[in-house]
Write a protein that holds these residues in place. Structure first.
Motif, PDB file in Angstrom:
ATOM      1  N   ILE A 104     -33.440 -97.604 -18.302  1.00  0.00           N
ATOM      2  CA  ILE A 104     -33.225 -96.975 -16.994  1.00  0.00           C
ATOM      3  C   ILE A 104     -32.453 -97.971 -16.137  1.00  0.00           C
ATOM      4  CG2 ILE A 104     -35.491 -97.758 -16.123  1.00  0.00           C
ATOM      5  CD1 ILE A 104     -34.179 -94.408 -15.051  1.00  0.00           C
ATOM      6  N   HIS A 105     -31.391 -97.494 -15.503  1.00  0.00           N
ATOM      7  CA  HIS A 105     -30.583 -98.364 -14.632  1.00  0.00           C
ATOM      8  C   HIS A 105     -30.468 -97.703 -13.262  1.00  0.00           C
ATOM      9  CE1 HIS A 105     -27.726-101.480 -13.625  1.00  0.00           C
ATOM     10  NE2 HIS A 105     -26.986-100.555 -13.047  1.00  0.00           N
ATOM     11  N   PRO A 106     -30.654 -98.479 -12.180  1.00  0.00           N
ATOM     12  CA  PRO A 106     -30.714 -97.883 -10.841  1.00  0.00           C
ATOM     13  C   PRO A 106     -29.355 -97.671 -10.171  1.00  0.00           C
ATOM     14  CG  PRO A 106     -31.256-100.189 -10.692  1.00  0.00           C
ATOM     15  CD  PRO A 106     -31.012 -99.902 -12.155  1.00  0.00           C
ATOM     16  N   VAL A 161     -28.757 -89.660  -5.796  1.00  0.00           N
ATOM     17  CA  VAL A 161     -29.628 -89.820  -4.620  1.00  0.00           C
ATOM     18  C   VAL A 161     -28.723 -90.208  -3.451  1.00  0.00           C
ATOM     19  CG1 VAL A 161     -31.494 -91.187  -3.602  1.00  0.00           C
ATOM     20  CG2 VAL A 161     -31.615 -90.532  -6.018  1.00  0.00           C
ATOM     21  N   ASP A 162     -28.895 -89.516  -2.317  1.00  0.00           N
ATOM     22  CA  ASP A 162     -28.064 -89.812  -1.150  1.00  0.00           C
ATOM     23  C   ASP A 162     -28.377 -91.197  -0.576  1.00  0.00           C
ATOM     24  OD1 ASP A 162     -26.745 -87.384  -1.218  1.00  0.00           O
ATOM     25  OD2 ASP A 162     -28.165 -86.397   0.135  1.00  0.00           O
ATOM     26  N   VAL A 163     -27.323 -91.875  -0.154  1.00  0.00           N
ATOM     27  CA  VAL A 163     -27.472 -93.110   0.609  1.00  0.00           C
ATOM     28  C   VAL A 163     -27.498 -92.705   2.084  1.00  0.00           C
ATOM     29  CG1 VAL A 163     -26.422 -95.326   1.187  1.00  0.00           C
ATOM     30  CG2 VAL A 163     -26.236 -94.429  -1.157  1.00  0.00           C
ATOM     31  N   LEU A 164     -28.491 -93.157   2.822  1.00  0.00           N
ATOM     32  CA  LEU A 164     -28.657 -92.750   4.218  1.00  0.00           C
ATOM     33  C   LEU A 164     -28.186 -93.845   5.171  1.00  0.00           C
ATOM     34  CD1 LEU A 164     -32.214 -91.141   3.989  1.00  0.00           C
ATOM     35  CD2 LEU A 164     -29.993 -90.056   3.609  1.00  0.00           C
ATOM     36  N   ASP A 165     -27.745 -93.426   6.345  1.00  0.00           N
ATOM     37  CA  ASP A 165     -27.383 -94.399   7.384  1.00  0.00           C
ATOM     38  C   ASP A 165     -28.586 -95.287   7.655  1.00  0.00           C
ATOM     39  OD1 ASP A 165     -24.921 -93.241   7.587  1.00  0.00           O
ATOM     40  OD2 ASP A 165     -25.376 -92.069   9.376  1.00  0.00           O
ATOM     41  N   GLY A 166     -28.336 -96.569   7.770  1.00  0.00           N
ATOM     42  CA  GLY A 166     -29.440 -97.485   8.070  1.00  0.00           C
ATOM     43  C   GLY A 166     -30.207 -97.951   6.848  1.00  0.00           C
ATOM     44  N   THR A 214     -31.448-100.074   3.830  1.00  0.00           N
ATOM     45  CA  THR A 214     -31.423-101.465   3.370  1.00  0.00           C
ATOM     46  C   THR A 214     -31.493-101.409   1.843  1.00  0.00           C
ATOM     47  OG1 THR A 214     -33.830-101.646   3.316  1.00  0.00           O
ATOM     48  CG2 THR A 214     -32.729-102.196   5.406  1.00  0.00           C
ATOM     49  N   PRO A 215     -31.207-102.505   1.174  1.00  0.00           N
ATOM     50  CA  PRO A 215     -31.369-102.484  -0.284  1.00  0.00           C
ATOM     51  C   PRO A 215     -32.771-102.045  -0.697  1.00  0.00           C
ATOM     52  CG  PRO A 215     -30.153-104.442   0.366  1.00  0.00           C
ATOM     53  CD  PRO A 215     -30.593-103.771   1.636  1.00  0.00           C
ATOM     54  N   GLU A 216     -33.770-102.470   0.093  1.00  0.00           N
ATOM     55  CA  GLU A 216     -35.163-102.126  -0.247  1.00  0.00           C
ATOM     56  C   GLU A 216     -35.458-100.644  -0.067  1.00  0.00           C
ATOM     57  OE1 GLU A 216     -34.834-106.402   0.508  1.00  0.00           O
ATOM     58  OE2 GLU A 216     -34.212-104.687   1.698  1.00  0.00           O
ATOM     59  N   THR A 217     -34.965-100.031   1.036  1.00  0.00           N
ATOM     60  CA  THR A 217     -35.256 -98.600   1.238  1.00  0.00           C
ATOM     61  C   THR A 217     -34.493 -97.760   0.217  1.00  0.00           C
ATOM     62  OG1 THR A 217     -33.508 -98.348   2.924  1.00  0.00           O
ATOM     63  CG2 THR A 217     -35.753 -98.839   3.711  1.00  0.00           C
ATOM     64  N   LEU A 218     -33.274 -98.181  -0.106  1.00  0.00           N
ATOM     65  CA  LEU A 218     -32.499 -97.439  -1.101  1.00  0.00           C
ATOM     66  C   LEU A 218     -33.146 -97.561  -2.485  1.00  0.00           C
ATOM     67  CD1 LEU A 218     -30.037 -95.722  -1.793  1.00  0.00           C
ATOM     68  CD2 LEU A 218     -28.720 -97.851  -2.057  1.00  0.00           C
ATOM     69  N   GLN A 219     -33.601 -98.766  -2.820  1.00  0.00           N
ATOM     70  CA  GLN A 219     -34.271 -98.979  -4.106  1.00  0.00           C
ATOM     71  C   GLN A 219     -35.494 -98.062  -4.233  1.00  0.00           C
ATOM     72  OE1 GLN A 219     -36.587-102.689  -4.626  1.00  0.00           O
ATOM     73  NE2 GLN A 219     -35.604-102.913  -6.623  1.00  0.00           N
ATOM     74  N   ARG A 255     -36.174 -95.234  -2.618  1.00  0.00           N
ATOM     75  CA  ARG A 255     -35.825 -93.808  -2.704  1.00  0.00           C
ATOM     76  C   ARG A 255     -35.297 -93.457  -4.099  1.00  0.00           C
ATOM     77  NH1 ARG A 255     -31.778 -93.333   0.488  1.00  0.00           N
ATOM     78  NH2 ARG A 255     -33.101 -93.871   2.225  1.00  0.00           N
ATOM     79  N   ILE A 256     -34.496 -94.359  -4.672  1.00  0.00           N
ATOM     80  CA  ILE A 256     -33.959 -94.092  -6.014  1.00  0.00           C
ATOM     81  C   ILE A 256     -35.082 -94.096  -7.048  1.00  0.00           C
ATOM     82  CG2 ILE A 256     -32.515 -95.087  -7.851  1.00  0.00           C
ATOM     83  CD1 ILE A 256     -30.456 -95.765  -5.635  1.00  0.00           C
ATOM     84  N   MET A 257     -36.049 -94.993  -6.881  1.00  0.00           N
ATOM     85  CA  MET A 257     -37.197 -94.978  -7.796  1.00  0.00           C
ATOM     86  C   MET A 257     -37.954 -93.655  -7.687  1.00  0.00           C
ATOM     87  SD  MET A 257     -38.922 -98.740  -8.147  1.00  0.00           S
ATOM     88  CE  MET A 257     -39.173 -99.284  -6.501  1.00  0.00           C
ATOM     89  N   GLU A 258     -38.285 -93.278  -6.465  1.00  0.00           N
ATOM     90  CA  GLU A 258     -39.116 -92.082  -6.255  1.00  0.00           C
ATOM     91  C   GLU A 258     -38.389 -90.799  -6.650  1.00  0.00           C
ATOM     92  OE1 GLU A 258     -40.169 -92.385  -2.136  1.00  0.00           O
ATOM     93  OE2 GLU A 258     -41.832 -93.775  -2.544  1.00  0.00           O
TER      94      GLU A 258
END
Length: 198
Positions: free
Chosen positions: A109-111, A161-166, A168-173, A175-178
């Motif tokens: 699996i690659h993110p 998975v959409d990238v949202l305004d604001g 961070t690498p952590e929030t994007l990580q 959301r992509i996991m979930e």
């Protein structure tokens, strides 16, 4: 019954998604026969023990050379008699000998949406940092077969998975996991397990 070994270096959230999917019937015809980590402190090993899955630590640090480690890793997998190896955040390069012996029987699996943000050096938060630095509007995850290259094998599933305004690498990580990783990996294992059934 597909005999699966999961290899993981860290916390094991993808491992947990697999365990849960086997328990709730999302993944069928599958037995989790082992969790293997290169890191003795990996929480994934605790998750394995908590779910009565045999857990092994095979660390390059415990061997005098990378070749000796590679041989030990392959010997353990062979001893376990596995049908499929699942790399769920395993941060060690798979030995070429193992890639050949288990051709089309190792998935990763690659993110990100391969071919974006993949290959050497792209793992963990580094993938999401690169995606945000580039300004992409969509990222995601990919499940693919493992070949000799780095993130170059045949793609099984992808999910955007959409990238949202604001972000961070952590929030994007997260959301992509979930939204992608925890769904795609069980889906891929179930697909392989049910094609494997004779």
């Amino acid at each position: 019954m597909l005999r699966v070994a999961v290899m993981v270096s860290g916390g094991g959230t993808n491992l947990q998604a697999i365990i849960d999917a086997v328990k709730d019937g999302t993944i069928t015809n599958t037995e989790l026969v082992a969790v293997i980590s290169n890191n003795a402190g990996a929480y994934a090993l605790t998750r394995a023990k908590d779910n009565n899955i045999p857990a092994y630590c095979i660390s390059p640090k415990d061997y005098e050379s990378r070749d000796a480690f590679n041989d030990a890793l392959l010997d353990k997998v062979n001893e376990l008699n596995v049908d499929l190896i699942v790399l769920a955040g395993f941060l060690v390069r798979i030995p070429e000998k193992m890639v050949h012996q288990y051709s089309h029987r190792i998935i990763n699996i690659h993110p990100s949406l391969i071919p974006s943000f993949c290959g050497v050096g792209f793992y963990g938060l580094k993938v999401h940092e690169a995606a945000l630095a580039k300004g992409v509007k969509v990222s995601g995850a990919t499940v693919h077969y493992v070949d000799e290259g780095m993130d170059t094998g045949e793609i099984i599933f992808q999910k955007a998975v959409d990238v949202l305004d604001g972000d961070t690498p952590e929030t994007l990580q997260r959301r992509i996991m979930e939204q992608a990783e925890w769904k795609l990996l069980p889906k891929a294992i179930n697909k392989i397990a049910n094609e494997h059934v004779n």
